[in-house]
Write an enzyme that holds these catalytic residues in place. Structure first.
Site, PDB file in Angstrom:
ATOM      1  N   ASP A  80      39.009  53.398  43.317  1.00 46.70           N
ATOM      2  CA  ASP A  80      38.546  52.005  43.247  1.00 46.70           C
ATOM      3  C   ASP A  80      39.675  51.105  42.764  1.00 46.70           C
ATOM      4  O   ASP A  80      40.738  51.587  42.345  1.00 46.70           O
ATOM      5  CB  ASP A  80      37.338  51.897  42.313  1.00 46.70           C
ATOM      6  N   LYS A  81      39.397  49.799  42.816  1.00 49.36           N
ATOM      7  CA  LYS A  81      40.334  48.775  42.345  1.00 49.36           C
ATOM      8  C   LYS A  81      39.576  47.826  41.427  1.00 49.36           C
ATOM      9  O   LYS A  81      38.388  47.600  41.621  1.00 49.36           O
ATOM     10  CB  LYS A  81      40.839  47.994  43.562  1.00 49.36           C
ATOM     11  N   HIS A  82      40.265  47.315  40.423  1.00 48.15           N
ATOM     12  CA  HIS A  82      39.665  46.248  39.613  1.00 48.15           C
ATOM     13  C   HIS A  82      40.703  45.148  39.420  1.00 48.15           C
ATOM     14  O   HIS A  82      41.886  45.441  39.226  1.00 48.15           O
ATOM     15  CB  HIS A  82      39.218  46.772  38.249  1.00 48.15           C
ATOM     16  N   SER A  83      40.251  43.912  39.475  1.00 50.14           N
ATOM     17  CA  SER A  83      41.168  42.801  39.246  1.00 50.14           C
ATOM     18  C   SER A  83      40.699  42.005  38.030  1.00 50.14           C
ATOM     19  O   SER A  83      39.493  41.907  37.771  1.00 50.14           O
ATOM     20  CB  SER A  83      41.181  41.914  40.488  1.00 50.14           C
ATOM     21  N   THR A 120      33.189  38.976  43.541  1.00 55.21           N
ATOM     22  CA  THR A 120      32.956  39.634  44.838  1.00 55.21           C
ATOM     23  C   THR A 120      31.477  39.608  45.239  1.00 55.21           C
ATOM     24  O   THR A 120      31.143  39.416  46.412  1.00 55.21           O
ATOM     25  CB  THR A 120      33.475  41.080  44.769  1.00 55.21           C
ATOM     26  N   ARG A 168      29.475  39.369  22.598  1.00 51.92           N
ATOM     27  CA  ARG A 168      30.861  38.856  22.505  1.00 51.92           C
ATOM     28  C   ARG A 168      30.953  37.434  23.052  1.00 51.92           C
ATOM     29  O   ARG A 168      31.654  36.585  22.511  1.00 51.92           O
ATOM     30  CB  ARG A 168      31.815  39.763  23.298  1.00 51.92           C
ATOM     31  N   SER A 183      35.512  47.468  27.869  1.00 53.50           N
ATOM     32  CA  SER A 183      34.434  46.870  28.653  1.00 53.50           C
ATOM     33  C   SER A 183      34.670  47.115  30.152  1.00 53.50           C
ATOM     34  O   SER A 183      33.812  47.637  30.862  1.00 53.50           O
ATOM     35  CB  SER A 183      34.390  45.366  28.358  1.00 53.50           C
ATOM     36  N   LYS A 187      32.770  50.573  32.690  1.00 53.98           N
ATOM     37  CA  LYS A 187      31.959  50.393  33.907  1.00 53.98           C
ATOM     38  C   LYS A 187      32.614  51.087  35.092  1.00 53.98           C
ATOM     39  O   LYS A 187      31.947  51.706  35.920  1.00 53.98           O
ATOM     40  CB  LYS A 187      31.787  48.896  34.194  1.00 53.98           C
ATOM     41  N   LYS A 188      33.945  50.977  35.187  1.00 46.02           N
ATOM     42  CA  LYS A 188      34.641  51.605  36.317  1.00 46.02           C
ATOM     43  C   LYS A 188      34.533  53.128  36.218  1.00 46.02           C
ATOM     44  O   LYS A 188      34.297  53.815  37.206  1.00 46.02           O
ATOM     45  CB  LYS A 188      36.117  51.178  36.321  1.00 46.02           C
TER      46      LYS A 188
HETATM   47  N1  URA Z   1      35.397  41.570  32.349  1.00 44.34           N
HETATM   48  C1  URA Z   1      34.635  42.522  31.734  1.00 44.34           C
HETATM   49  O1  URA Z   1      33.877  43.218  32.372  1.00 44.34           O
HETATM   50  N2  URA Z   1      34.769  42.669  30.413  1.00 44.34           N
HETATM   51  C2  URA Z   1      35.602  41.925  29.649  1.00 44.34           C
HETATM   52  O2  URA Z   1      35.670  42.131  28.460  1.00 44.34           O
HETATM   53  C3  URA Z   1      36.385  40.936  30.296  1.00 44.34           C
HETATM   54  C4  URA Z   1      36.267  40.785  31.663  1.00 44.34           C
END
Ligand code: URA
Length: 431
Positions: A80-83, A120, A168, A183, A187-188
């Site tokens: 996967d990719k995360h930005s 997205t 937060r 965080s 999730k990833k």
């Molecule tokens: N995106 C997230 O999912 N968590 C963060 O803390 C900041 C951006």
């Protein structure tokens, strides 16, 4: 026996809580044993005192394990990719099907727009019928069949993060490297990935405005993800102008479709290939760049995209004629350049906020998004424009909004007489 007070007190003293204590806290966030006040104090403790590297890894693992962790039995690597978020950045829509066409599987759990940046899921909502809230059985079916699926997180993916993130948000504790890392990565990692590529954006359209801040985040993310068992690399990339020439939900789907069908090339294509090659490399697949270029040029990536869209409830023939399905704004107007000159700077955040004000993003959580609005044909850095020539086109629901956005675009684009130094899209690789 661990309790919330002793975890918070340890943080207050500057002592790192043990992995067991962090696991207890994450579970407590997920099942409600930990109160909102305690969650807020915990977040502030981490923000002020920081965690050692091992503590950040332990918190990431604990938040990942606070809910359901997917596992896969597929004949290719799960990647996967995360930005970290940018403008005109619809890379996921190009990259996920391109990776799938190269034999990888991409179970992409995505988010919605945040601040001035697009999300997205909001873009995919512009496609009629597409189910961003698909259940796990359907998500798995589409990943297995199309090779990629992009959906939102279900309630049981990293529930500790869901709760802590909300706390937060209202306790001024978002800006902590430790909390951001745990965080995003929890999730990833809950998606059961073998390899991950992270795109940390730097510049006027990004959250990180300086390379130093972005570099620190990149290093922490790579070290944490690798230590948590996911082979990860980061590309730090330039976000001092929109990646695609369009900003807005349907407009960015259109931009991605143009790349997937070979109508357009440019930075969106090139960044998708660069990020995809890193993900494949981390997953042990060599010559990723050539494979990805070929997957896009041959139409194989577009075919995967079509399967994903149909599998998740969208039109069967979306890829053949996507413009028929995407909504169009009522008012479309050019923004004339106030003077002649060379584009020397673009305030990306201001463009992103102009799209939010047009209704393309949310000002408050409950806002409904208008998928049709946004900007297209945005000029690029270094382009020469004559007075009166368009800097961009505004797509709006009403005339008054179009005029307000046009003023914002004109103010966001700086014209001068010296072309800015051409800079590469990828600033640095961190692995
Ligand atoms: N995106 C997230 O999912 N968590 C963060 O803390 C900041 C951006």
């Amino acid at each position: 026996m661990t309790d919330a007070r002793s975890v918070i007190a340890a943080l207050r003293r500057g002592d790192a809580p043990t992995p067991e204590a962090l696991a207890w806290f994450a579970q407590g966030l997920a099942d409600g044993t930990v109160s909102d006040a305690q969650a807020g104090a915990f977040a502030m403790g981490v923000c002020l005192r920081g965690l050692p590297d091992a503590g950040r890894v332990a918190l990431t693992r604990a938040m990942r394990d606070s809910g359901h962790v997917l596992d896969w039995d597929l004949d290719g690597p799960v990647v996967d990719k995360h930005s970290t978020g940018g403008i005109g950045d619809c890379t996921s829509l190009v990259l996920a099907p391109a990776l799938a066409a190269c034999g990888a599987y991409v179970p992409m759990i995505s988010g919605r727009g945040l601040g001035h940046t697009g999300g997205t899921l909001d873009k995919l909502d512009a496609i009629p019928g597409y189910a961003t809230a698909a259940d796990e059985a359907r998500f798995r079916r589409v990943v297995a069949d199309a090779g990629c699926a992009i959906v939102g997180a279900s309630a049981d993916i990293a529930p500790a993060d869901r709760r802590l993130y909300a706390v937060r948000d209202v306790t001024a504790t978002v800006e902590s490297l430790d909390l951001i890392c745990s965080s995003i990565l929890s999730k990833k990692l809950a998606a059961g990935l073998q390899a991950l590529v992270l795109d940390v954006k730097v510049g006027s359209g990004a959250f990180m405005k300086t390379a130093a801040d972005a570099g620190a985040l990149a290093r922490a993310m790579v070290d944490t993800a690798n230590a948590a068992g996911c082979a990860t690399a980061v590309l730090m990339t330039r976000m001092d102008e929109p990646l695609a020439p369009s900003l807005g939900n349907a407009l960015e789907v259109d931009a991605a479709m143009r790349v997937l069908t070979g109508v357009a090339t440019g930075p969106l294509h090139d960044l998708s290939v660069a990020l995809g090659a890193e993900a494949l490399d981390r997953a042990g697949i060599a010559e990723g760049e050539a494979k990805l270029r070929d997957a896009i040029a041959s139409g194989a990536a577009a075919e995967r995209f079509a399967r994903m869209i149909y599998g998740l409830g969208g039109p069967k023939d979306f890829v053949e004629d996507w413009t028929r399905f995407l909504p169009e704004a009522t008012v479309i107007e050019e923004v004339p350049a106030p003077d002649s000159g060379i584009v020397t700077a673009i305030d990306g955040e201001a463009l992103g906020l102009a799209v939010v004000r047009l209704g393309g993003g949310r000002q408050v959580e409950s806002d409904r998004i208008d998928p049709a609005v946004g900007l297209s044909d945005v000029v690029r850095l270094g382009a020469r424009v004559e007075r009166g020539q368009p800097l961009a086109k505004v797509h709006a629901a009403r005339e008054g909004q179009a005029q307000e956005a046009a003023r914002a675009v004109a103010a966001a684009v700086t014209l001068g007489d010296k072309a800015p130094k051409a800079a590469p899209l990828v600033i640095e690789r961190v692995a």
